[in-house]
Scaffold this motif. Structure first.
Motif, PDB file in Angstrom:
ATOM      1  N   ARG A   1      -1.073   3.182  -2.927  1.00  0.00           N
ATOM      2  CA  ARG A   1      -0.517   3.005  -1.587  1.00  0.00           C
ATOM      3  C   ARG A   1       0.788   3.781  -1.445  1.00  0.00           C
ATOM      4  N   ARG A   2       1.062   4.136  -0.216  1.00  0.00           N
ATOM      5  CA  ARG A   2       2.260   4.883   0.127  1.00  0.00           C
ATOM      6  C   ARG A   2       3.483   3.990  -0.046  1.00  0.00           C
ATOM      7  N   GLY A   3       4.565   4.556  -0.575  1.00  0.00           N
ATOM      8  CA  GLY A   3       5.808   3.822  -0.730  1.00  0.00           C
ATOM      9  C   GLY A   3       6.174   3.595  -2.186  1.00  0.00           C
ATOM     10  N   VAL A   4       7.369   3.062  -2.376  1.00  0.00           N
ATOM     11  CA  VAL A   4       7.852   2.805  -3.729  1.00  0.00           C
ATOM     12  C   VAL A   4       7.109   1.625  -4.348  1.00  0.00           C
ATOM     13  N   CYS A   5       7.041   1.603  -5.663  1.00  0.00           N
ATOM     14  CA  CYS A   5       6.443   0.467  -6.365  1.00  0.00           C
ATOM     15  C   CYS A   5       7.437  -0.677  -6.377  1.00  0.00           C
ATOM     16  N   THR A   6       6.953  -1.862  -6.132  1.00  0.00           N
ATOM     17  CA  THR A   6       7.792  -3.049  -6.197  1.00  0.00           C
ATOM     18  C   THR A   6       7.215  -4.002  -7.242  1.00  0.00           C
ATOM     19  N   TRP A   7       8.082  -4.663  -7.946  1.00  0.00           N
ATOM     20  CA  TRP A   7       7.644  -5.630  -8.955  1.00  0.00           C
ATOM     21  C   TRP A   7       8.165  -7.001  -8.534  1.00  0.00           C
TER      22      TRP A   7
END
Length: 118
Positions: free
Chosen positions: A111-117
């Motif tokens: 998916r588009r966008g930064v990775c979030t944890w």
């Protein structure tokens, strides 16, 4: 035969020159790495399966089958790649204009966008 070879050389030179002009300035440094994945020059993520099948990703993909193992981000934004469908599992963020030769896992969603944890 000589005429055919000459025409082929002219066509190849024209295509090569056109491809060079279409590159964004920031992507010019990664042209040798991008040559590993045969990507058209479009604003999208160009990905490849282990068998060499080309995939063009332009929007969020909750399921990628067959999975991809390498990618070239040809967009001005980061993308997040996941080892499981539905944006789950291990993840790897790919910066704008970055080439990843091996994710270290098979990618089943992106998916588009930064990775979030969480």
């Amino acid at each position: 035969m000589t005429t055919l070879l000459r025409r082929t050389a002219v066509l190849l030179a024209t295509v090569t020159a056109a491809a060079g002009l279409a590159l964004p300035a920031s992507a010019a440094t990664s042209t040798t790495a991008a040559a590993q994945v045969p990507c058209p020059r479009i604003l999208a993520v160009c990905a490849q399966t282990a068998q060499g099948e080309l995939r063009i990703i332009v929007r969020d993909e909750p399921v990628i089958v067959p999975p991809v193992v390498r990618a070239v981000n040809q967009t001005p934004e980061p993308w997040c790649f996941f080892s499981a469908p539905g944006f789950n599992g291990d993840r790897r963020e790919v910066s704008p204009w970055e080439t990843v030769e091996d994710f270290g896992f098979e990618v089943f969603s992106a998916r588009r966008g930064v990775c979030t944890w969480s």
